[in-house]
Structure formats: C-alpha cells, structure tokens
Design an enzyme around this catalytic site. Structure first.
Site, mmCIF file in Angstrom:
data_model
loop_
_atom_site.group_PDB
_atom_site.id
_atom_site.type_symbol
_atom_site.label_atom_id
_atom_site.label_comp_id
_atom_site.label_asym_id
_atom_site.label_seq_id
_atom_site.Cartn_x
_atom_site.Cartn_y
_atom_site.Cartn_z
ATOM 1 N N SER A 71 -7.138 3.884 -1.119
ATOM 2 C CA SER A 71 -6.884 2.447 -1.125
ATOM 3 C C SER A 71 -8.137 1.632 -1.400
ATOM 4 O O SER A 71 -8.047 0.513 -1.897
ATOM 5 C CB SER A 71 -6.282 2.017 0.209
ATOM 6 O OG SER A 71 -5.027 2.620 0.361
ATOM 7 N N ASP B 297 0.848 -1.198 0.000
ATOM 8 C CA ASP B 297 0.000 0.000 0.000
ATOM 9 C C ASP B 297 0.884 1.249 0.000
ATOM 10 O O ASP B 297 1.760 1.404 0.858
ATOM 11 C CB ASP B 297 -0.922 -0.008 1.221
ATOM 12 C CG ASP B 297 -2.097 0.954 1.067
ATOM 13 O OD1 ASP B 297 -1.872 2.113 0.672
ATOM 14 O OD2 ASP B 297 -3.229 0.533 1.356
ATOM 15 N N HIS C 176 -1.352 2.757 -5.061
ATOM 16 C CA HIS C 176 -0.981 4.145 -5.363
ATOM 17 C C HIS C 176 0.320 4.413 -4.633
ATOM 18 O O HIS C 176 0.782 3.569 -3.848
ATOM 19 C CB HIS C 176 -2.050 5.128 -4.870
ATOM 20 C CG HIS C 176 -2.380 4.930 -3.411
ATOM 21 N ND1 HIS C 176 -1.541 5.342 -2.395
ATOM 22 C CD2 HIS C 176 -3.421 4.304 -2.811
ATOM 23 C CE1 HIS C 176 -2.060 4.986 -1.230
ATOM 24 N NE2 HIS C 176 -3.202 4.351 -1.456
HETATM 25 MG MG MG Z 1 -4.276 -0.717 2.593
HETATM 26 ZN ZN ZN Z 2 -3.107 6.065 2.370
#
Ligand code: MG
Ligand code: ZN
Length: 360
Positions: free
Chosen positions: A85, A44, A298
């Site tokens: 997310s 993440d 991202h």
């Molecule tokens: Mg996450």
């Molecule tokens: Zn974040």
C-alpha cells in the site's frame, strides 16, 4: 485549447439551433471540462471481485454503478511485481513508481513532492480520511516522507505542518504518546487546528482534525457511520474554500478483511465504502464542479465470488491468498475531466491525470 474547443462547440450549437430560441450559454459552460475539486477514493485491496460484492451483498443499488467512466490500472511497484500500500499510494500521491514500504520517496529514497504539497501552495484546500491510523501507509503517502511505512511517529510529525486542512482517522498514540515525548496535539493547536479525539462532529469553521482510535479505527461492528459522516464533514468544510479542494478518502480495512481471509469482514468494509461513495457522488452531482475518482492500490486475498460447489445459484466468497495479488484493479470516474480515466494504464497515471486537470 479547451476554450477554443468550447468556442467551436458553441458556434456549432448556434448554427444547429439557429431556428430555436434555446440559449447556448449553458452548453458552452459544460464543454469547459476541468474540475474545481477532485476527490480520490481508495479502497485498499479492492479488486473487481470485491467491487462485485456490492452487487450481491447490498440491498440497495450499488453506488459503483453510478460511474460513467471505468478504467484499469497496473499496480506493480518499482521493486516488486506485487505492490504494497505504501508504494501504491506513493504512485497516486506523487506519480512515481517506488519500492514497497516507501512513503513519499522515490526508488532512490529521495523525497518526492505530493499532490497535497503541490496544490496546498495554490490555495486549494486538502483533506485525508482513513479507517486505519491517519499515519498508515495510504494516507501517509499524501502528506509525509519516510523511507519506511513503519515509522508512524515520524510520519505523524508531518501532519500539523503539511498543508492538510481536514483529517479524520485513528492513530492518536503516534501524536500524544510518542517515544520522543513531543505532544503533537499542541502542535496542531499552534497551527490553527481544532482536534477532537472523541467523535466526528463539526468543531470548527476550518482546519478540523479527528483522531478517534489509538491505532486503526474499529471494525464495522462498532465503527458505525464514521466514514460517510467524516466524509460529509470534510465536504462541508473544504467546499467553503473558493479555490477548490483535494480530498483523499480511504476504505482502509477492505484490505484487512482480505488479509484475514474473512469474507464477512471484507464485505462489511466494502459496503461501508460503497455508502461513502454514495455520500460523495450526491455532493458531486449537486456541486457540478467536482471530479470523483474511485480506485484501489492493489487487490488483496485473491478474492473470488465462486459458485458453491458448482451450484450457479449460490455464491461462495473464496480467497486464494492471505496477501496481495498482481491483478489489475478498476478505476471509476465521474464529473468534469472523468473521460481521461478510461483505458488501461499505470497507477502513476492517476497522479498525472489529476495534476493535469488541476493545472488547466
Ligand atoms: Mg491502506
Ligand atoms: Zn495489505
């Protein structure tokens, strides 16, 4: 189509090797290029500078260097240039662009079927692992449906009946200290799960779950080897399934280091994720039927490995924001079917490529 190609190649091999005594059978099998198992690893907030930290802040070789195929994905959501997310994971899990905050629903808030829901109907075992709560946006998007990522109690109620066979992460309070008074831990037991709330260890032959923190898992200072260990347990369990498996593993807190603009936090999380990649690739290399994909939803922090005031021999990790950024993020792939993950494409392509390979 694939079988024809395999036949053609094996005929070529026979023709080319006609003078030698080598058997072409093994070669033929290698050309049937679709995986039995797919492991999707999501760092993440992990952009290219975050990945590059594994080159400069790790004593051993970076596990990212073990991937033969590299691509880039475009991460914008349906309503924002910069994704969160939830929309990012919904793109991976269901192949649709949705709005920031969406968990397993499209831009009209209609539920969309997830890869876990698709494949668990076909005797493919499934698992999710995260260092956040297991009900946090990224893992949630693989098994739940909610118009808002903040509804973690609602999201939790999906997990016992979701088709998931293995899970590990935090979020215990969303299962046993709920505002509606429902005890979801007994719901797990009813559905054949053994759930542990103390530590990661083998507790059942199949259907194991671990909820090891009230909300997110602790940081690396006290978390130790939770992520690689939970991953190894999942691989041990899921690989027993003859129909194959799908496993999603998230390094959740790389993003949190970026939001905190804390380079030490970010790098410690990145290195933990790197070592988990090592665990996964060691399994996949010996298994031979497993596709491993590593990507990010991202980038977070606008993180760069800049020089220390122009001194090109010293790196000064720097942030340009405490939020997400719009930069493309890398995709790494290895194993049967990995070729299709090169190039530049939308984040939804991750889902479509995985499903195409599972459907072969
Ligand atoms: Mg996450
Ligand atoms: Zn974040």
């Amino acid at each position: 189509m694939n079988k024809l190609l395999a036949l053609f190649l094996s005929l070529c091999l026979l023709a080319c090797n006609s003078g030698e005594k080598e058997t072409p059978i093994q070669e033929t099998e290698q050309t049937i290029n679709h995986p039995k198992n797919i492991i999707l690893m999501v760092g993440d907030g992990m952009g290219l500078s975050e990945v590059s930290a594994s080159l400069f802040y790790k004593d051993a070789a970076s596990n990212f260097e073990r991937f033969p195929v590299v691509g880039l994905i475009k991460t914008s959501s349906s309503d924002n240039l910069i994704t969160d997310s939830a929309a990012g994971a919904t793109a991976f899990a269901s192949g649709v662009k949705s709005y920031n905050g969406a968990i397993g629903v499209d831009s009209d808030s209609t539920e969309v079927k997830t890869i876990v829901e698709h494949v668990s109907e076909r005797n493919i075992a499934t698992g999710v692992i995260a260092t956040s709560s297991i009900t946090h946006a990224t893992p949630a998007s693989f098994y739940a449906h909610s118009t808002s990522r903040s509804e973690e109690e609602k999201i939790a109620a999906y997990l016992p009946n979701s088709g998931i066979d293995f899970f590990a992460g935090g979020g215990l309070q969303f299962f046993n200290k709920r505002t509606d008074g429902v005890d979801l831990l007994s719901e797990f037991t009813k559905n054949g799960f053994t759930v542990d709330t103390t530590s990661v260890k083998t507790i059942a032959d199949d259907k194991q779950g671990f909820l090891l923190a009230q909300k997110g898992m602790p940081t690396m200072e006290t978390r130790g080897d939770f992520l690689p260990k939970a991953t190894q347990l999942a691989l041990d369990q899921l690989s027993k399934n003859e129909g194959g498996f799908f496993l999603m593993i998230e390094g959740s807190q790389i993003d949190w280091g970026g939001h905190d603009m804390d380079a030490d936090y970010l790098i410690a999380e990145l290195l933990d994720f790197d070592s988990t990649i090592g665990t996964v690739l060691d399994f996949a290399d010996s298994n031979g039927e497993t596709l491993v994909i590593v990507t990010a939803d991202h980038e977070t922090g606008g993180f760069t490995l800049s020089s220390e005031r122009g001194n090109y021999n010293e790196i000064s990790p720097t942030f340009s924001t405490d939020s997400h950024s719009a930069t493309m993020v890398p995709v790494f792939a290895k194993g049967p079917g990995s070729e299709s993950f090169g190039g530049i494409y939308e984040n939804t392509g991750i889902y479509h490529k995985m499903m195409e390979l599972f459907n072969k």
